[in-house]
Design an enzyme around this catalytic site. Structure first.
Site, PDB file in Angstrom:
ATOM      1  CB  CYS A 250      -1.188   0.081  -8.369  1.00  0.00           C
ATOM      2  SG  CYS A 250      -1.515   0.941  -9.937  1.00  0.00           S
TER       3      CYS A 250
ATOM      4  CG  HIS B 121      -5.184   1.248  -6.253  1.00  0.00           C
ATOM      5  ND1 HIS B 121      -4.131   1.888  -5.646  1.00  0.00           N
ATOM      6  CD2 HIS B 121      -4.957   1.308  -7.581  1.00  0.00           C
ATOM      7  CE1 HIS B 121      -3.289   2.317  -6.566  1.00  0.00           C
ATOM      8  NE2 HIS B 121      -3.758   1.971  -7.758  1.00  0.00           N
TER       9      HIS B 121
ATOM     10  CD  GLU C 198      -4.813   1.612  -2.074  1.00  0.00           C
ATOM     11  OE1 GLU C 198      -4.704   2.426  -3.008  1.00  0.00           O
ATOM     12  OE2 GLU C 198      -4.680   0.375  -2.231  1.00  0.00           O
TER      13      GLU C 198
END
Length: 322
Positions: free
Chosen positions: A134, A245, A247
């Site tokens: 990002c 993202h 994660e």
């Protein structure tokens, strides 16, 4: 299915043996994650607000789940600090966030130094990988374009999407290692999640000259139908970036109207785990280590404790640094 699994394991074993024959395969990889200045929402619920930087714990868990350890990278240090990390770590991560990607922020200033050290180490034959997520992806595009910002405004916060694969996507490190079923999940399901207001359009990717150094591997679309680069990798160097993202999918659980698009399906989690495993494997191709076990131990994130911040921020937990 059993035969397919055996075949897959056999192919994997062959790849690993080949890799091991060419590299000093590192079974104790350590990845450095760049910190950044915390927002007021992160510090809001804490009695002691005297912290200068943070890392979302989801990034730490993401790479730990792939068998790597993590070193937090502090801000506003001298160049020797970042140079030493580039000589001792096995990979770097620029995480997402809400800081400037220029030298006007500690995140941007440290990122520029690390990026140069990554380029220098690779130019000397040291395989030192870098991943940007990002904001980190955006910073890599900024630095690679000669510190010129080619990002466009877009509306893609709290949005889950499939990936639209670019022509020639299989001619890449990422997709040659991605199992077919993971490619199917990533391209047919809303398996990636986005939280950004700026993006790199395919047109700007070309005009900026980034396409001379990087492969555009996949795109996504914002709420207004604007297409933007979702995934890229360097043509020659182990530098990778995703606008989405990975994660957050397994490790972030905020469920208000600003975070409820995060997919938690087994398929989406499988896609997320692939990216963690992919980068950890890239880090295993680097054999650098700290000069002593004491220095290694003192650098690791285990010396810090995560703070619970879900009530005031979008992160379940963060690590905070002074």
């Amino acid at each position: 299915m059993a035969g397919q699994a055996v075949l897959t394991l056999g192919v994997l074993a062959g790849v690993l043996c080949s890799v091991h024959a060419q590299f000093d395969f590192n079974l104790r990889p350590i990845i450095g994650i760049l910190s950044q200045a915390p927002s007021d929402s992160i510090l809001e619920g804490l009695e002691d607000k005297n912290y200068t930087s943070y890392i979302a714990a989801s990034y730490v868990k993401h790479f730990e789940s792939a068998g790597a350890r993590v070193v937090p990278i502090l801000l506003n240090q001298d160049d020797v600090y970042y140079e030493n990390l580039a000589k001792h770590l096995n990979g770097f991560v620029f995480p997402g966030g809400a800081n400037s990607i220029t030298n006007s922020s500690g995140y941007g200033a440290a990122g520029a130094k690390i990026y140069q050290h990554v380029l220098e180490r690779n130019s000397k034959g040291v395989y030192l990988p870098l991943w940007g997520t990002c904001l980190g992806f955006e910073m890599i595009t900024y630095l690679a374009a000669g510190e010129k910002n080619w990002l466009a405004s877009c509306h893609a916060s709290n949005k889950a999407d499939p990936l639209t694969l670019a022509e020639g996507f299989m001619d890449s490190r990422i997709f040659t290692q991605m199992p077919d079923y993971v490619i199917t999940y990533a391209t047919y399901l809303n398996a990636t999640v986005n939280f950004h207001k700026w993006c790199m359009t395919p047109e700007n990717f070309t005009v900026s000259g980034l396409n001379d150094e990087f492969k555009l591997l996949a795109t996504s679309f914002d709420f207004d139908g604007l297409e933007y680069v979702a995934l890229m990798e360097h043509n020659a160097l182990p530098i990778f970036g995703s606008q989405f993202h990975s994660e957050k999918v397994p490790f972030e659980w905020k469920n208000d109207d600003r975070h409820d698009a995060i997919p938690h399906s087994p398929q989406a989690i499988g896609v997320a785990h692939f990216f963690a495993n992919f980068f950890a494997t890239q880090a295993r191709l680097n054999s650098q280590k700290f000069p002593t076990e004491k220095e290694e131990t003192e650098a690791l994130i285990y010396n810090y404790k995560p703070f619970f911040t879900l009530e005031t921020s979008g992160f379940v937990q963060v690590y905070l640094f002074r």
